[in-house]
Design a protein around this motif. Sequence first.
Motif, PDB file in Angstrom:
ATOM      1  N   ASP A 104      10.207  11.665   6.967  1.00 15.81           N
ATOM      2  CA  ASP A 104      10.749  10.680   6.031  1.00 15.81           C
ATOM      3  C   ASP A 104       9.650   9.863   5.361  1.00 15.81           C
ATOM      4  O   ASP A 104       9.872   9.286   4.294  1.00 15.81           O
ATOM      5  CB  ASP A 104      11.735   9.745   6.735  1.00 15.81           C
ATOM      6  N   VAL A 105       8.485   9.788   5.979  1.00 14.43           N
ATOM      7  CA  VAL A 105       7.376   9.012   5.415  1.00 14.43           C
ATOM      8  C   VAL A 105       6.125   9.881   5.210  1.00 14.43           C
ATOM      9  O   VAL A 105       5.025   9.358   5.068  1.00 14.43           O
ATOM     10  CB  VAL A 105       7.040   7.780   6.300  1.00 14.43           C
ATOM     11  N   LEU A 106       6.300  11.189   5.178  1.00 12.99           N
ATOM     12  CA  LEU A 106       5.177  12.106   5.010  1.00 12.99           C
ATOM     13  C   LEU A 106       4.487  11.856   3.678  1.00 12.99           C
ATOM     14  O   LEU A 106       5.122  11.928   2.625  1.00 12.99           O
ATOM     15  CB  LEU A 106       5.661  13.556   5.083  1.00 12.99           C
ATOM     16  N   ASP A 107       3.202  11.528   3.723  1.00 16.91           N
ATOM     17  CA  ASP A 107       2.459  11.350   2.475  1.00 16.91           C
ATOM     18  C   ASP A 107       1.167  12.156   2.474  1.00 16.91           C
ATOM     19  O   ASP A 107       0.341  12.004   1.589  1.00 16.91           O
ATOM     20  CB  ASP A 107       2.187   9.868   2.194  1.00 16.91           C
ATOM     21  N   ASP A 108       1.004  13.012   3.462  1.00 15.76           N
ATOM     22  CA  ASP A 108      -0.156  13.890   3.533  1.00 15.76           C
ATOM     23  C   ASP A 108       0.281  15.339   3.445  1.00 15.76           C
ATOM     24  O   ASP A 108       1.398  15.688   3.833  1.00 15.76           O
ATOM     25  CB  ASP A 108      -0.902  13.705   4.862  1.00 15.76           C
ATOM     26  N   PRO A 111       4.416  16.900   0.634  1.00 19.92           N
ATOM     27  CA  PRO A 111       5.451  15.891   0.357  1.00 19.92           C
ATOM     28  C   PRO A 111       6.162  16.205  -0.950  1.00 19.92           C
ATOM     29  O   PRO A 111       5.546  16.643  -1.915  1.00 19.92           O
ATOM     30  CB  PRO A 111       4.656  14.580   0.233  1.00 19.92           C
ATOM     31  N   ASP A 154      12.211  14.224  -2.644  1.00 16.45           N
ATOM     32  CA  ASP A 154      13.241  13.859  -1.669  1.00 16.45           C
ATOM     33  C   ASP A 154      12.910  14.377  -0.275  1.00 16.45           C
ATOM     34  O   ASP A 154      13.066  13.674   0.709  1.00 16.45           O
ATOM     35  CB  ASP A 154      14.605  14.420  -2.093  1.00 16.45           C
ATOM     36  N   GLU A 155      12.520  15.619  -0.204  1.00 14.43           N
ATOM     37  CA  GLU A 155      12.199  16.285   1.055  1.00 14.43           C
ATOM     38  C   GLU A 155      10.872  17.020   0.882  1.00 14.43           C
ATOM     39  O   GLU A 155      10.532  17.441  -0.220  1.00 14.43           O
ATOM     40  CB  GLU A 155      13.280  17.315   1.407  1.00 14.43           C
ATOM     41  N   ASP A 208       6.777  12.406  11.166  1.00 18.48           N
ATOM     42  CA  ASP A 208       7.952  11.731  10.604  1.00 18.48           C
ATOM     43  C   ASP A 208       8.055  12.174   9.150  1.00 18.48           C
ATOM     44  O   ASP A 208       7.341  11.655   8.280  1.00 18.48           O
ATOM     45  CB  ASP A 208       7.814  10.217  10.715  1.00 18.48           C
ATOM     46  N   THR A 265      12.812  17.618  13.334  1.00 21.49           N
ATOM     47  CA  THR A 265      11.667  17.950  12.479  1.00 21.49           C
ATOM     48  C   THR A 265      11.521  19.451  12.366  1.00 21.49           C
ATOM     49  O   THR A 265      11.274  19.984  11.277  1.00 21.49           O
ATOM     50  CB  THR A 265      10.386  17.310  13.034  1.00 21.49           C
ATOM     51  N   ARG A 314      -3.062  16.069  -2.562  1.00 15.08           N
ATOM     52  CA  ARG A 314      -1.603  16.140  -2.775  1.00 15.08           C
ATOM     53  C   ARG A 314      -1.276  16.792  -4.118  1.00 15.08           C
ATOM     54  O   ARG A 314      -0.386  17.642  -4.213  1.00 15.08           O
ATOM     55  CB  ARG A 314      -0.972  14.744  -2.699  1.00 15.08           C
TER      56      ARG A 314
END
Length: 160
Positions: free
Chosen positions: A34-38, A56, A59-60, A32, A3, A148
């Motif tokens: 890969d699942v960052l949504d914040d 977010p 892709d990355e 994580d 990370t 976001r």
Amino acid sequence: MTTDTRIRRALANCSKGEAARLALPPDVRDLDLDVLDDVVGFRDAKAPDRAVLLVPGADEPVAILLRAASNAVGATAMCALCRTTHSAGGTTLFTAARRGSRGRDGNTVGTYVCADLGCRHHVCVEKATAALRPAPGMTVDERRAGLRERAAAFVGEVVR
């Protein structure tokens, strides 16, 4: 890839040396990506005037290095990202150097943000307090989505 490495590589507006010198807090190291949504923001413990905004991406995640103004806003003010109103001292001007040669030439973008960069937590507050008032008439999910969107727009201004 760790990370730490991914966050440092995600920094779009600073040198590799600046990215390497950042002190990442333990809670950020545990994310994580890969699942960052914040939207995640944090100050560098070694240099409190330095901060990072991690957003977010498709892709990355994309991150930008921020600089805090020396003084917080001395009156009630609203964060431009999470739209939470804070009592005096709760909001600070943060600036980010633009990516590339424009940033090296001193071109920056700035906005007023929660002084603690805790936007992701502030949008989840259900009831207003004396020090913290989230945008009224919106659900937590709507406030998170707005955060976001506005953070991505700010990062877009820095990296374009």
